[in-house]
Design a protein around this motif. Structure first.
Motif, PDB file in Angstrom:
ATOM      1  N   ARG A 125       0.762  -1.353   0.381  1.00  0.00           N
ATOM      2  CA  ARG A 125      -0.190   0.309   0.043  1.00  0.00           C
ATOM      3  C   ARG A 125       0.974   1.076  -0.301  1.00  0.00           C
ATOM      4  O   ARG A 125       1.820   1.457   0.648  1.00  0.00           O
ATOM      5  CB  ARG A 125      -0.933  -0.022   0.974  1.00  0.00           C
ATOM      6  CG  ARG A 125      -0.397   0.079   2.475  1.00  0.00           C
ATOM      7  CD  ARG A 125      -1.491   1.116   3.461  1.00  0.00           C
ATOM      8  NE  ARG A 125      -1.135   2.258   3.393  1.00  0.00           N
ATOM      9  CZ  ARG A 125      -1.739   2.841   3.415  1.00  0.00           C
ATOM     10  NH1 ARG A 125      -3.257   2.933   4.118  1.00  0.00           N
ATOM     11  NH2 ARG A 125      -2.332   4.302   2.885  1.00  0.00           N
ATOM     12  N   GLN A 181      -8.132   2.003  -3.965  1.00  0.00           N
ATOM     13  CA  GLN A 181      -8.519   2.279  -2.151  1.00  0.00           C
ATOM     14  C   GLN A 181      -9.650   3.078  -2.159  1.00  0.00           C
ATOM     15  O   GLN A 181      -9.281   4.561  -2.427  1.00  0.00           O
ATOM     16  CB  GLN A 181      -7.393   2.972  -1.128  1.00  0.00           C
ATOM     17  CG  GLN A 181      -8.336   2.653   0.237  1.00  0.00           C
ATOM     18  CD  GLN A 181      -6.859   2.887   0.929  1.00  0.00           C
ATOM     19  OE1 GLN A 181      -5.654   2.004   0.304  1.00  0.00           O
ATOM     20  NE2 GLN A 181      -6.741   3.695   1.907  1.00  0.00           N
ATOM     21  N   ALA A 184     -11.899   6.854   3.567  1.00  0.00           N
ATOM     22  CA  ALA A 184     -13.192   6.449   4.336  1.00  0.00           C
ATOM     23  C   ALA A 184     -14.066   7.992   4.468  1.00  0.00           C
ATOM     24  O   ALA A 184     -15.233   7.408   4.693  1.00  0.00           O
ATOM     25  CB  ALA A 184     -12.481   6.632   5.892  1.00  0.00           C
ATOM     26  N   LYS A 206     -12.833   1.446   2.564  1.00  0.00           N
ATOM     27  CA  LYS A 206     -13.405   1.519   3.808  1.00  0.00           C
ATOM     28  C   LYS A 206     -14.184   2.087   4.355  1.00  0.00           C
ATOM     29  O   LYS A 206     -15.273   2.273   3.543  1.00  0.00           O
ATOM     30  CB  LYS A 206     -12.030   2.929   3.856  1.00  0.00           C
ATOM     31  CG  LYS A 206     -10.669   3.012   3.530  1.00  0.00           C
ATOM     32  CD  LYS A 206      -9.679   1.778   4.762  1.00  0.00           C
ATOM     33  CE  LYS A 206      -8.197   1.914   5.118  1.00  0.00           C
ATOM     34  NZ  LYS A 206      -7.743   2.639   5.259  1.00  0.00           N
ATOM     35  N   ARG A 236     -12.319   0.002   9.767  1.00  0.00           N
ATOM     36  CA  ARG A 236     -10.964   1.369  10.064  1.00  0.00           C
ATOM     37  C   ARG A 236     -11.151   2.218  11.052  1.00  0.00           C
ATOM     38  O   ARG A 236     -10.956   3.069  11.424  1.00  0.00           O
ATOM     39  CB  ARG A 236     -10.970   1.873   9.139  1.00  0.00           C
ATOM     40  CG  ARG A 236     -11.409   2.490   7.747  1.00  0.00           C
ATOM     41  CD  ARG A 236     -11.822   3.657   8.160  1.00  0.00           C
ATOM     42  NE  ARG A 236     -11.138   4.602   8.291  1.00  0.00           N
ATOM     43  CZ  ARG A 236     -10.837   6.219   9.123  1.00  0.00           C
ATOM     44  NH1 ARG A 236     -11.948   6.196   9.870  1.00  0.00           N
ATOM     45  NH2 ARG A 236     -10.191   7.133   9.008  1.00  0.00           N
TER      46      ARG A 236
END
Ligand code: PEP
Ligand code: MN
Length: 639
Positions: A125, A181, A184, A206, A236
């Motif tokens: 990542r 990805q 959030a 997320k 998360r």
């Protein structure tokens, strides 16, 4: 709605149904399960379900009760396995994703990538576009960062994932990365979800900072409705009134989500806690809760990190976490994903023996026992869930199958923590000079009480199992079924097949859950073994010519040897002194009778090999102090 198709539906009939649904503006996905094939049709529905129910080839139509449809377990019962490059996420694996919060320079990502790879990470990542709380904080290197990330991933054989923050970057980013990805803060950025979904690529989604589980699954639905079925959810931490940690880790979200969706769910202990000290324990908690993996921030100079330094683990702390996760894996019935996982297509690189009965490009693995046996579970831990298997009657048949080249690998038990060594297999290993040990896997043995469908616990009058299975569940049997007849059987999974075939409504079998599932039988009592710390260790064996490809994926750290010593005082001591001289730690020493030579014995030993050259030197010296010294194999211990 879910359209369950008849088993004998023709391709034409299926097309007719799909066409009608699509003409009515619905999105249609075909899902093939173990038992039946279904069509999922989602969208604004103006159709009367009865109209579809009447079509040829349709068994029934069931509405999906949840607002998320494609993501729901109602539509797809089996776990989705997401493929990211050569790594699979979901099922019985625990996948470690690691790297810095942000790619800061080529040198930084290269160094960290090498370290996390060595420690056991399988996906890299690193953020290139950072959605920071402050506009004055480091915003990431952008496309330049993606180039470095790609380079580091390629160099160390890891697929890469990075956060996408804007729909306009999606196409450009797709050329560099293996998994998007969604952060959030962007979980409900619907235009972004649509654009990313349209790529059909894997997405790590997320959970939003204050998102409910349902909102999170609706975000997954956006991705899926737009074209990807490769979504990995990531817990998360969420915003609560608690200020002691950066966020509040919602561990219970893991099992809750697993009930609601077929998508794999992993955990991010770094952003959940915001503090390095808390990351390892919360990482373990997530795995214990059932997470299919962890995404962890790691930095070699966290004090100088341009973002999220305080929560980044040092590489050595990450390595310790990986080891702890590895130790926990058998408890939760999973194994740590290693890179590259041995996959059927990867086997082409091996020097396949074309005289074998299985096609050279086909990976088949032998085990002893019936379908659903613990040995089969071990096979599926090491190889893929869907690897082809050859069940063999006896241990010797299993050795023969791999020796003759009927199969590429065999997985055989060598030791149980309660029952001790499996002597037959140790003996057989010394009798097949062409075969070598290449791997080891540990499986936790959990015994269930299994019956024919509909049989109640009160109906049980007889219990069948392998003598070991019966012995390991003795307390339960004495306490709960004192009047039942206990009948030894040649193997645990075989006992399940037997009561299935006889249809005995008063019998139960003791075996592992996979044996019940494989035979469509019912579990009436779970985990009835007296001692929960019951593990069996298996070896993976193959012919020499197939060893290299397996070992390259799993760096060996242990060796197994066999030898005998002269019949005089101190002869074993003289041999063991060599191991001491080279500081080699012996993990096991068994003595076994030599067939045909009464009261003579050989030794089977396993030795840690921190480096292979030292071991080779010791091995050469051992030859002079022992008789018939054989190297039975080198392998990576304790998967
Ligand atoms: C990150 O992974 O670096 C990140 C920003 O995570 P989140 O979106 O969960 O805050
Ligand atoms: Mn971060």
């Amino acid at each position: 709605m879910i359209i369950i198709l008849k088993q004998d539906i023709s391709p034409k009939q299926k097309d007719n149904i799909k066409d009608l649904l699509e003409e009515n503006g619905l999105i249609v996905r075909e899902i093939r399960g173990k038992e039946d094939t279904v069509l999922g049709a989602v969208g604004v529905n103006r159709m009367d379900p009865r109209q579809i129910e009447l079509m040829d080839g349709v068994a029934s139509v069931v509405p999906i009760s949840k607002p998320y449809k494609l993501a729901s377990r109602e539509l797809k019962k089996e776990d989705t396995i997401v493929q990211v490059g050569n790594v699979k996420i979901g099922g019985n694996r625990v996948v470690m994703i690691a790297g810095p919060c942000a790619v800061e320079s080529e040198k930084q990502i290269m160094e960290i990538a090498g370290m996390v790879r060595e420690a056991g990470a399988v996906i890299l990542r690193g953020g290139a576009f950072k959605p920071r709380t402050s506009p004055y904080s480091f915003q990431g290197l952008g496309e330049e960062g993606l180039k470095y990330l790609r380079k580091a991933g390629d160099e160390f054989g890891m697929p890469v994932t990075t956060e996408v923050v804007s729909p306009r970057d999606v196409e450009m980013m797709a050329g560099y990365i293996d998994m998007f990805q969604i952060g959030a803060r962007n979980m409900q950025n619907f235009e972004l979800l649509k654009e990313v979904g349209r790529t059909g690529m894997p997405v790590l989604l997320k959970r939003g900072i204050s998102a409910t589980i349902e909102e999170w699954l609706m975000a997954a639905e956006y991705l899926m409705a737009n074209g990807t079925d490769q979504v990995v959810l990531c817990e998360r931490g969420i915003r609560t009134y608690e200020k002691a940690t950066r966020n509040t880790l919602d561990c219970s979200a893991i099992p809750v989500v697993q009930k609601l969706t077929h998508l794999p769910v992993i955990g991010d202990p770094s952003h959940a806690t915001g503090m390095r000290d808390l990351v390892p324990s919360m990482g373990l908690a997530l795995v214990a809760a059932g997470a299919s993996g962890l995404i962890v921030e790691v930095h070699n100079h966290p004090d100088k990190a341009l973002s999220d330094g305080p929560q980044s683990l040092l590489p050595q702390q990450f390595e310790k976490l990986v080891r702890d996760v590895q130790a926990l894996c058998p408890v939760v019935g999973k194994s740590l994903e290693s890179v590259p996982r041995i996959m059927p297509q990867g086997m082409d690189e091996g020097s396949a023996d074309t005289s074998t009965a299985s096609k050279p490009d086909e990976l088949v693995v032998a085990f002893q026992g019936e379908r659903g046996a613990f040995s089969e579970l071990a096979v599926r831990r090491v190889f893929d869930e869907d690897v082809r298997v050859l069940p063999c009657k006896s241990f010797r048949d299993t050795f023969e199958a791999v020796n003759k080249g009927l199969v590429r690998y065999a997985v055989l038990p060598v030791e149980n923590t309660l029952g001790g060594a499996v002597g037959d297999n140790i003996d057989l290993m010394t009798q097949y000079p062409n075969l070598t040990i290449v791997g080891e896997v540990q499986v936790r043995i959990v015994h269930d009480l299994i019956v024919n469908p509909g049989v109640r616990f009160e109906d049980i009058e007889r219990v069948y199992s392998h003598p070991q299975g019966l012995a390991q569940c003795k307390e339960f049997l004495e306490r709960e079924l004192p009047n039942a007849e206990v009948i030894p059987f040649f193997d645990t999974a075989g006992a399940v097949t037997y009561i299935k075939e006889t249809g005995d409504k008063h019998a139960a079998a003791i075996a592992g859950a996979p044996a019940a599932a494989y035979n469509n039988m019912e579990v009436v009592r779970e985990a009835i073994e007296t001692n929960p710390r019951n593990y069996t260790r298996f070896f993976v064996l193959c012919r020499e010519e197939n060893a290299a490809v397996f070992r390259s994926a799993n760096k060996p750290d242990r060796a197994a040897v066999s030898f005998s010593v002269a019949d005089r005082p101190g002869s074993l001591y003289d041999a063991l002194v060599i191991l001491n001289k080279y500081s080699l730690n012996m993990k096991k020493l068994e003595s076994r009778p030599i067939a045909g030579r009464p009261w003579e014995f050989f030794f089977f030993a396993e030795i840690d090999i921190p480096d292979i050259d030292t071991f080779h030197k010791a091995f050469e010296e051992l030859k002079d102090r022992t008789n018939g010294l054989k190297l039975l194999g080198i392998y990576k211990s304790g998967h």
